[in-house]
Each structure stands twice: as C-alpha cells, then as structure tokens.
Scaffold this motif. Structure first.
Motif, PDB file in Angstrom:
ATOM      1  N   LEU A 199       0.819  -1.234   0.034  1.00  0.00           N
ATOM      2  CA  LEU A 199      -0.008   0.035  -0.025  1.00  0.00           C
ATOM      3  C   LEU A 199       0.914   1.139  -0.095  1.00  0.00           C
ATOM      4  O   LEU A 199       0.677   2.106  -0.763  1.00  0.00           O
ATOM      5  N   SER A 200       2.072   1.257   0.829  1.00  0.00           N
ATOM      6  CA  SER A 200       2.644   2.410   0.978  1.00  0.00           C
ATOM      7  C   SER A 200       3.549   2.808  -0.322  1.00  0.00           C
ATOM      8  O   SER A 200       3.641   3.698  -0.885  1.00  0.00           O
ATOM      9  N   GLU A 201       3.924   1.763  -1.203  1.00  0.00           N
ATOM     10  CA  GLU A 201       4.494   1.804  -2.796  1.00  0.00           C
ATOM     11  C   GLU A 201       3.261   2.399  -3.624  1.00  0.00           C
ATOM     12  O   GLU A 201       3.629   3.396  -4.366  1.00  0.00           O
ATOM     13  N   SER A 202       2.119   1.839  -3.479  1.00  0.00           N
ATOM     14  CA  SER A 202       1.020   2.442  -4.148  1.00  0.00           C
ATOM     15  C   SER A 202       0.708   3.869  -4.167  1.00  0.00           C
ATOM     16  O   SER A 202       0.225   4.332  -5.095  1.00  0.00           O
ATOM     17  N   LEU A 203       0.604   4.299  -2.861  1.00  0.00           N
ATOM     18  CA  LEU A 203       0.454   5.699  -2.515  1.00  0.00           C
ATOM     19  C   LEU A 203       1.354   6.586  -3.136  1.00  0.00           C
ATOM     20  O   LEU A 203       0.990   7.852  -3.274  1.00  0.00           O
ATOM     21  N   LYS A 204       2.561   6.071  -3.167  1.00  0.00           N
ATOM     22  CA  LYS A 204       3.699   7.288  -3.947  1.00  0.00           C
ATOM     23  C   LYS A 204       2.959   7.868  -5.366  1.00  0.00           C
ATOM     24  O   LYS A 204       3.162   8.994  -5.296  1.00  0.00           O
TER      25      LYS A 204
END
Length: 158
Positions: free
Chosen positions: A138-143
């Motif tokens: 999720l953290s990678e997707s949010l970038k």
C-alpha cells in the motif's frame, strides 16, 4: 462517466515507473488539459515535468486523443546509451545499435496492461484470509497516487 481521467486511469503505471526510477519528488511543473472531451470534468492530455531530489529529471506526456491504442514508451538516458520500454520489451540502445534485453511474457491479457496486472490481481486474491504479502504494498502504491493528486491540486486543468 469515465471513472477518471488520463492520469488516474491510464498513466498511473507510467508514473509508477518514473517514481521507481527517480525516487522522491522535489518539484512538479506542467499541466493537464481537455483537448477533445471538453464537456467532461476530467483531463484527456497531460505534459508534466518531474524533478527528483537526486537530480534526475523526467518528462511525461500522454493523451487519450489518439486514434488507436498505442503502447507506452519509457526512455531512460544514461551516459553510455539509453534504455527503452516499448511494446512489452526492454531495449538497450548503445551507439545506434538496439538490442532486446527482456520481454514481458503477458499471457492472455491485453497488451497495454502488461504482466503486472495479472500478478497484482492474483496476489490480492491470494492475500485474502491467508495473511500473504501483497505483490505491491500500500505504501508503494500511494507514492504514485500522491504524484497524481499533487498534479490535480495544482488546478491547471484547462
């Protein structure tokens, strides 16, 4: 009616590539516009320059106004040559000679989706109830979503 514009629907994957290569964003300039679908509240065209904290610069342009589907082309210029992702293949061009380094083995899916859609969807379903790690966190997707949100918040839609 469309669910979103060029950036959020089609270009988010290209922005993923750029963010993966460049890292943290220092500044964003450029704009988005409605060239063909002027009655809709979404963009169909974008020209964006991204500057990264590490000094790398990227230029992105995209449009939904093409007459036919075309694959993305991502080119990275390096000191000794350049790399291009095009039509599901990674090319190296050195001194005018181009060679294929890798091919995307997509299987039975649309060419412009690439193999990662299938992997991500399978990963999502496999993770439900199994506590398995997602293919993309999720953290990678949010970038990439943050980059797009920053572009939208600029208010340059014309």
């Amino acid at each position: 009616e469309s669910g979103g514009g060029l950036l959020i629907n089609q270009a988010i994957h290209t922005i993923d590539y750029l963010q993966d290569i460049g890292g943290e964003i220092k500044s964003i300039s450029g704009g988005i516009s409605k060239l063909k679908n002027v009655d809709l509240d979404i963009e169909d065209t974008a020209a964006i320059k991204l500057e990264f904290n590490n000094g790398i610069e990227a230029f992105f342009s995209g449009t939904l106004c093409n007459f036919s589907n075309t694959s993305i082309s991502l080119k990275v210029y390096c000191q000794g040559g350049n790399y291009t992702i095009r039509d599901g293949q990674l090319f190296l061009n050195r001194n005018g000679e181009e060679k294929i380094l890798e091919k995307d083995e997509k299987g039975e899916i649309k060419d412009y989706y690439g193999a990662s859609h299938e992997i991500e969807i399978k990963s999502f379903y496999d993770s439900l109830g199994n506590n398995e790690k997602l293919y993309l966190s999720l953290s990678e997707s949010l970038k990439s979503l943050k980059i797009i949100t920053d572009i939208y918040e600029r208010g340059d839609l014309k």
